[in-house]
Design an enzyme around this catalytic site. Structure first.
Site, mmCIF file in Angstrom:
data_model
loop_
_atom_site.group_PDB
_atom_site.id
_atom_site.type_symbol
_atom_site.label_atom_id
_atom_site.label_comp_id
_atom_site.label_asym_id
_atom_site.label_seq_id
_atom_site.Cartn_x
_atom_site.Cartn_y
_atom_site.Cartn_z
ATOM 1 N N GLY A 123 0.815 -1.212 0.033
ATOM 2 C CA GLY A 123 0.163 -0.077 0.190
ATOM 3 C C GLY A 123 0.929 1.157 0.052
ATOM 4 O O GLY A 123 1.822 1.183 0.392
ATOM 5 N N PHE A 127 2.286 9.282 3.549
ATOM 6 C CA PHE A 127 3.589 9.372 4.205
ATOM 7 C C PHE A 127 4.667 8.323 3.674
ATOM 8 O O PHE A 127 5.821 8.693 3.780
ATOM 9 C CB PHE A 127 3.390 9.285 5.628
ATOM 10 C CG PHE A 127 2.604 10.339 6.372
ATOM 11 C CD1 PHE A 127 2.957 11.657 6.494
ATOM 12 C CD2 PHE A 127 1.411 10.179 6.449
ATOM 13 C CE1 PHE A 127 2.342 12.788 6.825
ATOM 14 C CE2 PHE A 127 0.325 11.272 6.955
ATOM 15 C CZ PHE A 127 1.071 12.300 7.044
ATOM 16 N N GLY A 128 4.266 7.080 3.426
ATOM 17 C CA GLY A 128 5.264 6.287 2.947
ATOM 18 C C GLY A 128 4.582 5.153 1.982
ATOM 19 O O GLY A 128 3.520 5.013 1.764
ATOM 20 N N SER A 129 5.565 4.138 1.725
ATOM 21 C CA SER A 129 5.045 3.094 1.063
ATOM 22 C C SER A 129 5.428 1.882 1.932
ATOM 23 O O SER A 129 6.420 1.786 2.542
ATOM 24 C CB SER A 129 5.949 3.086 -0.453
ATOM 25 O OG SER A 129 5.634 4.233 -1.019
ATOM 26 N N VAL A 130 4.418 0.995 1.818
ATOM 27 C CA VAL A 130 4.422 -0.275 2.631
ATOM 28 C C VAL A 130 4.676 -1.496 1.753
ATOM 29 O O VAL A 130 3.921 -1.732 0.737
ATOM 30 C CB VAL A 130 3.362 -0.221 3.570
ATOM 31 C CG1 VAL A 130 3.494 -1.505 4.440
ATOM 32 C CG2 VAL A 130 3.098 0.744 4.232
ATOM 33 N N GLU A 201 5.091 -6.669 11.976
ATOM 34 C CA GLU A 201 4.354 -7.800 11.772
ATOM 35 C C GLU A 201 3.231 -7.745 10.878
ATOM 36 O O GLU A 201 2.981 -6.654 10.230
ATOM 37 C CB GLU A 201 3.757 -8.253 13.015
ATOM 38 C CG GLU A 201 2.684 -7.357 13.735
ATOM 39 C CD GLU A 201 1.781 -7.972 14.875
ATOM 40 O OE1 GLU A 201 1.631 -9.164 14.854
ATOM 41 O OE2 GLU A 201 1.271 -7.268 15.610
ATOM 42 N N ASP A 208 -7.220 -4.454 4.390
ATOM 43 C CA ASP A 208 -7.738 -3.688 5.147
ATOM 44 C C ASP A 208 -8.985 -3.384 5.456
ATOM 45 O O ASP A 208 -9.801 -3.868 4.459
ATOM 46 C CB ASP A 208 -6.747 -2.265 4.934
ATOM 47 C CG ASP A 208 -7.113 -1.534 3.581
ATOM 48 O OD1 ASP A 208 -8.552 -1.366 3.730
ATOM 49 O OD2 ASP A 208 -6.393 -1.309 2.781
ATOM 50 N N ASP A 247 -5.803 8.846 13.939
ATOM 51 C CA ASP A 247 -6.219 8.636 12.610
ATOM 52 C C ASP A 247 -6.964 7.165 12.641
ATOM 53 O O ASP A 247 -6.736 6.457 11.738
ATOM 54 C CB ASP A 247 -4.844 8.648 11.560
ATOM 55 C CG ASP A 247 -5.162 8.763 10.218
ATOM 56 O OD1 ASP A 247 -6.469 9.206 10.055
ATOM 57 O OD2 ASP A 247 -4.235 8.478 9.308
HETATM 58 N N1 LIG Z 1 1.630 -4.367 8.828
HETATM 59 C C1 LIG Z 1 1.111 -4.203 7.848
HETATM 60 N N2 LIG Z 1 0.759 -5.439 7.172
HETATM 61 C C2 LIG Z 1 -0.338 -5.509 6.196
HETATM 62 N N3 LIG Z 1 -0.664 -4.305 5.341
HETATM 63 C C3 LIG Z 1 0.149 -3.077 5.939
HETATM 64 C C4 LIG Z 1 0.746 -3.114 6.943
HETATM 65 N N4 LIG Z 1 1.075 -1.781 7.328
HETATM 66 C C5 LIG Z 1 0.422 -1.093 6.211
HETATM 67 N N5 LIG Z 1 -0.187 -1.774 5.351
HETATM 68 C C6 LIG Z 1 -0.909 -1.504 4.190
HETATM 69 O O1 LIG Z 1 -0.289 -0.536 3.692
HETATM 70 C C7 LIG Z 1 -1.386 0.636 3.566
HETATM 71 C C8 LIG Z 1 -0.484 1.878 3.870
HETATM 72 O O2 LIG Z 1 0.181 1.886 5.374
HETATM 73 P P1 LIG Z 1 0.054 3.355 6.289
HETATM 74 O O3 LIG Z 1 -1.082 3.641 6.402
HETATM 75 O O4 LIG Z 1 0.880 3.053 7.609
HETATM 76 O O5 LIG Z 1 0.855 4.270 5.388
HETATM 77 P P2 LIG Z 1 0.841 5.861 5.430
HETATM 78 O O6 LIG Z 1 1.555 6.322 4.316
HETATM 79 O O7 LIG Z 1 0.838 6.198 6.559
HETATM 80 O O8 LIG Z 1 -0.786 5.975 5.045
HETATM 81 P P3 LIG Z 1 -1.643 7.095 5.115
HETATM 82 O O9 LIG Z 1 -1.386 8.356 4.143
HETATM 83 O O10 LIG Z 1 -3.191 6.705 4.680
HETATM 84 O O11 LIG Z 1 -1.651 7.757 6.594
HETATM 85 C C9 LIG Z 1 -2.312 0.204 4.604
HETATM 86 O O12 LIG Z 1 -3.719 0.648 4.263
HETATM 87 C C10 LIG Z 1 -2.479 -1.245 4.443
HETATM 88 O O13 LIG Z 1 -3.084 -1.706 3.377
#
Ligand SMILES: Nc1ncnc2c1ncn2[C@@H]1O[C@H](COP(=O)(O)OP(=O)(O)OP(=O)(O)O)[C@@H](O)[C@H]1O
Length: 423
Positions: A123, A127-130, A201, A208, A247
């Site tokens: 995802g 803020f970042g890429s996961v 983890e 989600d 959030d």
């Molecule tokens: N631990 C995890 N296990 C599985 N999927 C995850 C995990 N962490 C994040 N993801 C996936 O990655 C997506 C983005 O993660 P996250 O919300 O932490 O990023 P972000 O850049 O902070 O997003 P936002 O701009 O929405 O706040 C999540 O919606 C989820 O689908």
């Protein structure tokens, strides 16, 4: 009991005190209007007196933990255990993958590569890429979140060993780690020249909550209850560790599709929980409480309750309660919505922060104590109807009508001709 916020008595308009219709009709509507005059009297007084009167349902003041007897099919065993000690303890047993050893973060990119292998993108947020990753030592599935330095707005000074600062997200994840299986565990983190990588983890198979709801349009109340309860447990754990998530929304809740266990993720907007007001915005506007838009300040706990109300509404209705940030909000409720669920949503979405329930009030609300209907199960995802299928169906129906129409016309002509011949 958790601290509560009270406003002067006699103030007009309290959605929580409105009477609730006995049973939801086809469409139940509620208009919430926040007038400027009402809100000028808006003050916060930390107090431990009972919550505002709720005529239809018991409140935390007259509800005891002995009533917490329901055992939803979709609640994991560990949470059923903790459910029984809901009022006597603020901590919950740690289960799940939280026992994996937490490593110390460091600056070494090579160490990260030796320990983990990053795979497909899970995802991408603001803020970042996961990425889906694997811990090479034992093939444990992990999620690797990469956050660029310039995107990090909140930092904390690191006490030791080097004295450098670390992102607030890492500091808050460390504060809430262990003690609650409904919160994602930070396993490791790395400081790279231009970014930070958080290793967490990764439940499998998972989805989600946003996608989970979307695929089913909306969730039945019993399923929503099991999920909502776990989110409440996670939020209470955060608050007990002095962390405000800020959030709470379906996108930040991960559901293990096999066990129905919930994990609260994304502490990127989190901060230290305090009793005084916050004057900085962080989070998602559609889940932010009205006091922020009106006064540009909010209190942590009532703001969390507001976002929980939005979350619950979204789960059972499939849409957001408010289409935009406006002062007049139209809450339309889907058919078959129980009065208890309506009441809880309306209470959490009280326009005045002082009218909202505390977390304990929510835990003790009758809707959370309702037993699931027998045979309750998770509805399968709704398959969108293929366009081609619709067209061919339409063609088929059209063909049948033409056939009957022509047959009728032919019959009529034949009858007329027969009549003429006969005449
Ligand atoms: N631990 C995890 N296990 C599985 N999927 C995850 C995990 N962490 C994040 N993801 C996936 O990655 C997506 C983005 O993660 P996250 O919300 O932490 O990023 P972000 O850049 O902070 O997003 P936002 O701009 O929405 O706040 C999540 O919606 C989820 O689908």
């Amino acid at each position: 009991m958790a601290s509560r916020y009270h406003c002067p008595s006699g103030l007009p308009f309290s959605p929580a005190a409105d009477s609730i219709p006995a049973k939801a009709q086809n469409q139940v509507s509620l208009r919430l209007k926040l007038s400027i005059q009402d809100s000028e009297n808006f003050i916060f007084l930390p107090d431990s007196s009972p919550p505002p009167a709720t005529p239809s349902y018991p409140t935390a003041a007259n509800t005891t933990s002995s009533k917490l007897a329901w055992t939803p099919a979709c609640l994991p065993h560990c949470l059923l255990q903790s459910h029984r000690v809901i009022n006597s303890s603020s901590s919950y047993p740690c289960h799940g993958q939280g026992h994996l050893p937490l490593e110390q973060g460091g600056k070494d990119k090579d160490t990260m590569k030796q320990r983990y292998r990053a795979g497909a993108l899970l995802g991408k947020g603001g803020f970042g890429s996961v990425y889906a990753g694997v811990r090479l030592a034992d093939n444990t599935p992990v999620a690797m979140k990469r956050v660029a330095r310039e995107r990090i707005s909140s930092w904390v000074e690191r006490v030791s060993p080097s004295g450098t600062r670390i992102p607030m997200e890492i500091a808050m994840l460390k504060k809430v780690r262990s003690g609650c299986s409904a919160i994602i565990q930070l396993l490791d983190w790395f400081e790279l020249p231009h970014s930070f990588v958080l290793v967490m983890e990764r439940p499998q198979p998972s989805q989600d909550l946003c996608d989970f709801i979307r695929k089913r349009r909306f969730l039945p109340e019993d399923l929503a209850r099991g999920i909502f309860f776990q989110v409440l447990v996670a939020v209470r754990h955060c608050h007990s560790r002095g962390v405000l998530h800020r959030d709470i929304k379906p996108k930040n809740i991960i559901l293990n599709l096999a066990t129905r266990e919930v994990k609260l993720i994304d502490f990127g907007c989190s901060t230290l929980l305090r009793h005084t007001v916050y004057t900085k915005f962080s989070g998602t506007p559609l889940y932010y409480p009205p006091e922020w838009f009106r006064y540009r300040f909010y209190l942590g706990r009532p703001a969390a309750i507001w976002s929980l109300g939005v979350l619950l509404y979204e789960m059972v209705c499939g849409v957001l309660p408010f289409r935009s940030i406006v002062w007049i909000a139209h809450i339309a409720v889907v058919p078959g919505f129980s009065p208890e669920c309506q009441h809880l949503i309306r209470w959490c979405l009280s326009m005045r922060a002082c009218d909202r329930p505390s977390l304990e009030d929510v835990f003790n609300h009758p809707w959370l104590q309702t037993s699931p209907a027998p045979g309750d199960s998770c509805p399968p995802p709704v398959q969108p109807e293929p366009r081609a299928g619709k067209v061919s169906q339409g063609c088929l129906l059209g063909g049948v009508w033409w056939f009957w129409g022509l047959g009728f016309l032919g019959g009529w002509v034949f009858w007329q001709g027969f009549g003429l011949l006969g005449g």
